[in-house]
Motif scaffolding. Sequence first.
Motif, PDB file in Angstrom:
ATOM      1  N   THR A  71      19.619 -72.658  49.605  1.00 49.68           N
ATOM      2  CA  THR A  71      20.440 -72.048  48.560  1.00 49.68           C
ATOM      3  C   THR A  71      19.597 -71.400  47.463  1.00 49.68           C
ATOM      4  O   THR A  71      20.135 -70.845  46.515  1.00 49.68           O
ATOM      5  N   ILE A  73      17.474 -72.948  45.396  1.00 45.84           N
ATOM      6  CA  ILE A  73      17.179 -73.792  44.235  1.00 45.84           C
ATOM      7  C   ILE A  73      15.711 -74.210  44.238  1.00 45.84           C
ATOM      8  O   ILE A  73      15.038 -74.145  43.225  1.00 45.84           O
ATOM      9  N   ARG A  92      17.882 -64.365  45.103  1.00 45.31           N
ATOM     10  CA  ARG A  92      18.726 -65.486  44.709  1.00 45.31           C
ATOM     11  C   ARG A  92      20.089 -65.041  44.162  1.00 45.31           C
ATOM     12  O   ARG A  92      21.128 -65.549  44.538  1.00 45.31           O
ATOM     13  N   LYS A  93      20.063 -64.038  43.278  1.00 47.17           N
ATOM     14  CA  LYS A  93      21.294 -63.613  42.639  1.00 47.17           C
ATOM     15  C   LYS A  93      22.249 -62.949  43.637  1.00 47.17           C
ATOM     16  O   LYS A  93      23.449 -63.175  43.608  1.00 47.17           O
ATOM     17  N   ALA A  96      23.779 -65.548  45.758  1.00 41.13           N
ATOM     18  CA  ALA A  96      24.760 -66.371  45.049  1.00 41.13           C
ATOM     19  C   ALA A  96      26.191 -65.865  45.258  1.00 41.13           C
ATOM     20  O   ALA A  96      27.132 -66.643  45.281  1.00 41.13           O
ATOM     21  N   TYR A  97      26.344 -64.543  45.430  1.00 43.94           N
ATOM     22  CA  TYR A  97      27.685 -63.994  45.654  1.00 43.94           C
ATOM     23  C   TYR A  97      28.234 -64.364  47.028  1.00 43.94           C
ATOM     24  O   TYR A  97      29.425 -64.323  47.256  1.00 43.94           O
ATOM     25  N   TYR A 126      31.808 -64.291  39.094  1.00 45.20           N
ATOM     26  CA  TYR A 126      31.559 -63.561  40.346  1.00 45.20           C
ATOM     27  C   TYR A 126      32.135 -62.153  40.333  1.00 45.20           C
ATOM     28  O   TYR A 126      32.333 -61.553  41.379  1.00 45.20           O
TER      29      TYR A 126
ATOM     30  N   ILE B  95      21.496 -72.421  39.072  1.00 44.81           N
ATOM     31  CA  ILE B  95      20.643 -71.557  39.888  1.00 44.81           C
ATOM     32  C   ILE B  95      21.437 -70.897  41.012  1.00 44.81           C
ATOM     33  O   ILE B  95      21.131 -69.784  41.416  1.00 44.81           O
ATOM     34  N   THR B  96      22.479 -71.596  41.478  1.00 49.28           N
ATOM     35  CA  THR B  96      23.236 -71.011  42.590  1.00 49.28           C
ATOM     36  C   THR B  96      24.358 -70.091  42.117  1.00 49.28           C
ATOM     37  O   THR B  96      25.220 -69.725  42.897  1.00 49.28           O
TER      38      THR B  96
END
Lengths: 327, 263
Positions: A71, A73, A92-93, A96-97, A126, B95-96
């Motif tokens: 994920t 982290i 990462r960003k 995240a979606y 989101y 962070i997620t």
Amino acid sequence: MAVITVEKLSKSFKVKIKEKGLKGSIKSFIKPKYNIIKAVKNISFSVEKGEMIAFIGPNGAGKSTSIKMMTGILFPDGGKIDVLGLDPTKDRKKLAYEIGCVFGQKEQLWTHLTPYDNFKFFGAIYDIPESVVEQKIDEMRELFELDEFINTPVRNLSLGQRIRCEIVASLIHEPKILFLDEPTIGLDPVVKEKIRTLIKRMNKEFKTTIVLTSHDVSDIEKLCKRVIIVNKGQIVLDDTMENLKYHYLNKKIIDVKMKEKVNLEEVDGITILKDKDYNLKLEVDLKKKTIADAIKLLNTDNMIDINISNVPLEDIISEIYKDGEKE
Amino acid sequence: MKKYLYIFKSELMTNLQYIFDILIGFISYCIMIFIFLNLWNYIYSDPSEVIKGYTMNQMIWYVIVTEILWMSLGSRKLNRKICNDVRSGNITYNITKPYNYVEYILFSHLGVTTLKFVMVTILGLGIGLIYLKSIPTLSFVKVIGVLLSCLFATIINILLITALGLFSFFIEDASPLFWLYSKAILVVGTIFPIEFFPAFLQPIMKYSPIYAVSYAPAKLFVDFSYPKLLEAFIIQGIYLIVAFLLTHWIYRKGVKKLNVNGG
């Protein structure tokens, strides 16, 4: 199509070690010593779209660490991860979606706001248009039976209600993959069952890929078609649930209640687990003996009751853990 | 940007449930101001006297403004939150999510500060008016200028405290760093204006964060001029950019070192 590919993933932690007592504390202050703990060693696997896969293993086996690397982290020390074509450490960003996470032991909801306000908040995070969020909340409210407490501040919810809301909060943006790290920890059997049903339905209705870790074997048995057993940072088994049962379920347990005491002698393939008064418990290894063999040893005329069952999955899994440790 | 406004709004909603806590904070504000009223009353033998360019009224208004800024900041709560997030691993959820942790903290903490700022400002102005029976002349430009300068000061403060808190990624306990920072701001920036310090220290202090986070808005309030406004905005602007970049840099370095064991 594989949605997650992991190749030779590894991660180690640096842990400070301290000797006993005050003397040790002073020593570790002047010259700290570190232990390198290899939490994950060279793990490789892949997950297909729409799969429900379970990561199991004893405490400290590296399952949570693996999930946290997938994920984004935690940063891996070595190896490659590909989740939906993205690299969790770099994108990462963006990732995240596409994913949702639930960590049973952590909280993501705003405790002083109501679940409804929380869901609106996550919708905004989101970048989902308000009308779509409203619709989604309505849908989830029905599916997860939230009506009773959707306007109660989160701090006043019971653990079961809160976890349900945590899961919904992770689903607002319709993630393609849902990571569940011990989602049923601390819940009572009824709520556990409810949550399992919901996870299953989600997988069916939205084709969400689900990656789950749990210590509760029935979670896994009821949800997942595939299991990856991890121990000491390595994969000891990666197989379908069916195969696992088929290969390891070649033992049966026979419980009998007799009218009078029988004196039974152990033979190869039949082990006496319990012999108390008129009750007997036998384990039959089907590779060596059949059920009929075992029953023949007993006088069927004296039999009051008999029950033949599988070895509990829990026992099988702890057996595999132990095998892994021996290696 | 919309999501950050939503973060701000959610934190504001949370804090509206804690009006009572803020009211309790009023007591300590009143005590602080009371002490300084007496102190300056004692030092100034006569209200028309000017010390280091400040009349007694200006001096007291200066403390009222810097105390408003410091009280409404809620710095201890912010520091504790960040240290906890990092140490307990609660940062994992952040962070997620598709936002940046530093901006998340900035906007959510602005939600905490805004409400307090409004309430403490009313209290501070009230005390000042009742006791001093006069207020530095106000104009539209001045009010906007001072408010903007207060906003910049608060943002810089939040960013710097966040940066200090993020040291928890590298050391076991980052709270002593915050302690040093908060005491420096309190003693050097809040209680006495820069002009009260030795001449050789003044240029250093003028370019230190103390100028940007407390001196500039308070000075503008008690002694407004356009050159001062321009100077304040330039220095605060530079500090904003530096603090923003620095905090992001520490976060990026730190998050790679994150250790989350168990659970």
